[in-house]
Design a protein around this motif. Sequence first.
Motif, PDB file in Angstrom:
ATOM      1  N   HIS A  48       0.821  -1.202   0.000  1.00 21.19           N
ATOM      2  CA  HIS A  48       0.000   0.000   0.000  1.00 21.19           C
ATOM      3  C   HIS A  48       0.857   1.255   0.000  1.00 21.19           C
ATOM      4  N   SER A  49       1.882   1.254   0.824  1.00 20.37           N
ATOM      5  CA  SER A  49       2.763   2.423   0.875  1.00 20.37           C
ATOM      6  C   SER A  49       3.471   2.640  -0.444  1.00 20.37           C
ATOM      7  N   LYS A  51       2.468   1.796  -3.316  1.00 18.83           N
ATOM      8  CA  LYS A  51       1.525   2.314  -4.294  1.00 18.83           C
ATOM      9  C   LYS A  51       1.288   3.806  -4.093  1.00 18.83           C
ATOM     10  N   GLY A  52       1.127   4.168  -2.841  1.00 21.05           N
ATOM     11  CA  GLY A  52       0.834   5.571  -2.548  1.00 21.05           C
ATOM     12  C   GLY A  52       1.913   6.493  -3.069  1.00 21.05           C
ATOM     13  N   GLY A  53       3.143   6.176  -2.698  1.00 25.62           N
ATOM     14  CA  GLY A  53       4.245   7.031  -3.119  1.00 25.62           C
ATOM     15  C   GLY A  53       4.437   7.005  -4.623  1.00 25.62           C
ATOM     16  N   GLY A  55       2.324   6.714  -6.935  1.00 25.66           N
ATOM     17  CA  GLY A  55       1.384   7.613  -7.590  1.00 25.66           C
ATOM     18  C   GLY A  55       1.835   9.051  -7.474  1.00 25.66           C
TER      19      GLY A  55
ATOM     20  N   ASP B  10       3.204   7.424   7.778  1.00 25.81           N
ATOM     21  CA  ASP B  10       4.393   6.650   8.127  1.00 25.81           C
ATOM     22  C   ASP B  10       5.455   6.650   7.029  1.00 25.81           C
ATOM     23  N   SER B  11       5.160   7.286   5.922  1.00 27.03           N
ATOM     24  CA  SER B  11       6.151   7.340   4.856  1.00 27.03           C
ATOM     25  C   SER B  11       6.886   8.675   4.878  1.00 27.03           C
ATOM     26  N   SER B  13       8.852   9.938   2.708  1.00 26.06           N
ATOM     27  CA  SER B  13       8.794  10.678   1.456  1.00 26.06           C
ATOM     28  C   SER B  13       7.453  11.397   1.321  1.00 26.06           C
ATOM     29  N   MET B  14       6.392  10.776   1.799  1.00 20.00           N
ATOM     30  CA  MET B  14       5.082  11.435   1.720  1.00 20.00           C
ATOM     31  C   MET B  14       5.051  12.653   2.625  1.00 20.00           C
ATOM     32  N   LEU B  17       6.867  15.365   0.866  1.00 21.70           N
ATOM     33  CA  LEU B  17       6.091  15.915  -0.254  1.00 21.70           C
ATOM     34  C   LEU B  17       5.035  16.882   0.254  1.00 21.70           C
ATOM     35  N   THR B  84      -4.628   6.544   0.048  1.00 17.32           N
ATOM     36  CA  THR B  84      -4.822   6.011  -1.293  1.00 17.32           C
ATOM     37  C   THR B  84      -6.125   5.232  -1.383  1.00 17.32           C
ATOM     38  N   LYS B 105      -5.194  10.000  -2.320  1.00 20.97           N
ATOM     39  CA  LYS B 105      -3.880  10.135  -2.956  1.00 20.97           C
ATOM     40  C   LYS B 105      -3.928   9.432  -4.298  1.00 20.97           C
ATOM     41  N   PRO B 106      -3.161   9.821  -5.270  1.00 20.45           N
ATOM     42  CA  PRO B 106      -2.241  10.958  -5.250  1.00 20.45           C
ATOM     43  C   PRO B 106      -2.982  12.283  -5.368  1.00 20.45           C
TER      44      PRO B 106
END
Lengths: 741, 121, 164
Positions: A48-49, A51-53, A55, B10-11, B13-14, B17, B84, B105-106
């Motif tokens: 899931h992560s 995929k999110g990034g 996109g 938790d990401s 990079s997100m 962004l 997402t 998302k996105p």
Amino acid sequence: MSDELDEIQAIFFEECTEGLTTAEQGLSAMQAGDVSAETIAGVFRAVHSIKGGAGAFGHADLTAFAHKFENVLDEVRAGKIVPTPGVIKVMLSSFDVLSDHVETAKGLAPRPNDAAALAALEKVLADKGVAEDGGAAAPAAPAPAPAPVVEAAAAPAEDEFGFTPVAFSLDDFDAPSEPTASAASWTIRFKPSRAALANAGEPLLIIRELETLGATIESVDVSDVPGLRDLDPENAYFTWTLSMPGDVPENDITDCFDFVAPDSVIEVTRNEVEAPAPAPAPIPVPVIEATPAPEGAPEIDLIPFVPVTATIEDLTAQVQQVVADLAATPMTPTPAPAVPTESAAPKPASEASQTIRVDLSKLDLLLNLVGELVIRNSILADRLSPADRQRVELPELARLTRQIQDNVMSLRAQPIKQAFSRVPRMLRDLSVETGKQIELETTGETTEVDKGVIEKIGDPLTHMIRNAADHGLESTEERIAAGKSPAGTIKLSAEQKGARIFVRVQDNGRGINRERVKAKAIEKGIISADAVLSNEEIDQLICAPGFSTAEKISNISGRGVGMDVVRSNVEALGGRVEIHSVPGEGTTFTMILPLTLAILDGMIVRLANQRFVLPLAHVLETVQPEEGQVKRTSPDSEVIDMRGEYVPVKRATEIFGLNDDRPVEDSLVVIVESEHGKVGLVVDTIDDRREVVIKSLDQNLHPIRGLGGATILGDGSIALILDIEALVASTNRYTPKGLAA
Amino acid sequence: MSKLILTVDDSASMRMLLKTSLTAQGYRIESANDGQHGLERMHEVKPDLLITDINMPKMDGFELIEAVRAEGQFRGTPILVLSTEFSDEKKQRARSVGATGWITKPFEATKLGAAIRRVCP
Amino acid sequence: MTTKTETASDCKIVTFTLGKQTFGIDMGALIEIREWDEPTPLPNVPTFIKGVSNLRGNVIPVVGLAERLGWEPSVLHARSCILVVNISGKQAGFLVDEVNDIVGITRSEIQPAPEVETIESSVISGLVRISTRAKDGTRDENGTMVLLLDLEALSLTKHLDMAA
């Protein structure tokens, strides 16, 4: 992509790597029978992560594939698909394809053909009667079109609680235009429900937004407003009627109501061009004004319970402010001031702790400084008188230094699991390519090794695994014919013993065909035709440069020339390769590697007037030999009688070609021990016992057999560290060139 | 003073962004890397808006929203979910625990900005 | 041959004497010049590796350059010294008879390496003529031929032949 976005994407790629590792571990666990909710959830979250990034950074193919994979995982997570072995197998191959897509996204590989994988995933979904998610354009045919991914993924279009990306133009932010009689227009009626005010919702913000689109408030119906006593501050009583120029797209209007609760009244009606009609005759009552009540409207009290008070003028002013703000703000992310650089070496995140990313070079610097600290401690000890050395400060200092050193070293230490992570996938591919059934057993993955070592054993490990799969293991038919299990097993293990790491690749295949190896070596001129070699020596020939036993050049391991590269790589790390093989039963390759920057407990000895260091861990005892205790058994060898046990004796001349004519009775014999046996080393004197910092010789030179590095003593002079293993191994096999492999 | 937004995802990079995108639109940003951490940060910085992901270890987005809404001081704080996922069930669940809105998302920067303005005065 | 002034150079070399020959190496590779100090001998290495020395906490190999080139070992004297150089990240010290000078040259002046009978051709990367200063301060217009050493070729970490 801007530099800044590049940096963020780089971090995303690192997260992908971590996510892929987690997912693979989870899938392996599932394959082994662990289908607990936690395990499945872990795999789901990882995909899931990714995929999110993906996109967010525009990797359409990766996003599309991950999306489909995620669907299946979601269904498994929800209990709607049972994770049977068949399903898990599909997920494993999908995982491989996902990894490939990530490589493509990084620009490191061409786009994989995911048609088969997608079809398999579809089938899993279909078999469970799960309908495809609405609108997802993912047919069995390859390559979903890039652009639709975004919309397809956000399939449900305009539900009240959703958000649909729609084109949005800044031109819409002109001052609200007057509704002209001849133009079409929209009439919007909005009565928020009580629920609309829940969850910190604020209907007035929506009104404001409509106004920025060009709406004007025509009227406000306050007929539902109860008396003060019955007024509920958390309820909404107003009904707004607005008119909007007809050129505003309907979507823009409905977008504004995205977050409004479902039970609110929202009516958007289009008024086509009419006969010149005046502006709809409103009841021109602004929200809160103590003007005469409009016709038919009840008296209202002047208590403003709406959080944001507004007159039409106020609202207009606010709208103008908002417009001004928007006009001034760039709509795309501009490069903001430098994001702090984060580079390599993510520390593995443990369950309960936070982690930070640290520059590897900073760690190296720290390690060097700690090493220097240890040396300085030694020098200090040297300079003090024996009495002073006993003072409590010095051992305290040494203890603290040792603690710092341990902690700093552990910073660079990581579980060797990282180096093993490629192997399962590699074996799946090899299994397919060779047509052999191969099982993998891994142990000791939590063994901690210096990060530099992890980086450098990747290639040697790959070679060894490929060799085992390609040459070591027999085909299924051969195995059955030999009475073995049809599937061959490769055991991969890591173990720490003292200051060394043992990494083993063991197969239960056919073992080394020594006749053929020897013949090939003779043919290639590596050994002479009449050479007499022990089994171990023949085995080591595999690692000689220019050697190959492959009958044909196979795709997988090339000419089998990997082994000489493996050996030189391992030796460059300060280690060595051992080979153990039993014909018909299998072969074990062992890489023995030092823990880098080890601090060694050493015994400083003098040999032919030169100082050497013996690792104390290997020292058993020291004796001053009595007359006759050392016996010569042949022109080349001597032994010492240790309480009935005869231990081979070695002198400096034999080992290093140094001058050593001291009679043995004037010397000491230090009995040292390794895995393979004992040796009595003749030394002149024993100087001291102390901790020394190992300085690697192969930093500037090449590994020298017999030496495990060097150290700098307190007075600045260099003492060479003896490699006990090599010393023992050389017993009775000394050749003029030095120690045998 | 510009508005303060707390982002929870938790990401890394997100989070980066979001920070880049929103800072460019004039907001101040604080961030947290999971639900538990997010709850702590809520108390520490008391943002004007909370934007959170759903799938996170330790404490997921739903639990975080629930915990935040349980506190009187945060009842008026708008909360946007940024995820997402997009299923109706998830959205209904988010609404029922107290989320103000949901963004899939996105995201495009402009859409995100508009959504924020819709919930955060 | 024209004499060179330092200002027009684009490259600096360190020149030294070994036997009767003058050599030069790229100044950028030079880490330090040290007085001769007996290194700690190593077992099982070719004779041209004299041993290892302690260079500010690093253990670096010391090479008898004369022997490495196949000549008789250098005779040690008061001006013998060790040139500590960096070869692709690895450090090593070379024993030379005397260090002469630091000279600026331009790359265009470098002529291709000549065949020198007594020296293995791969270690020479080129030839350049420089003017030299005599002890009385006068310039020798004829100058000296300097053989430029290719340090890479002298690297010690190439896999040594088992037959060595």
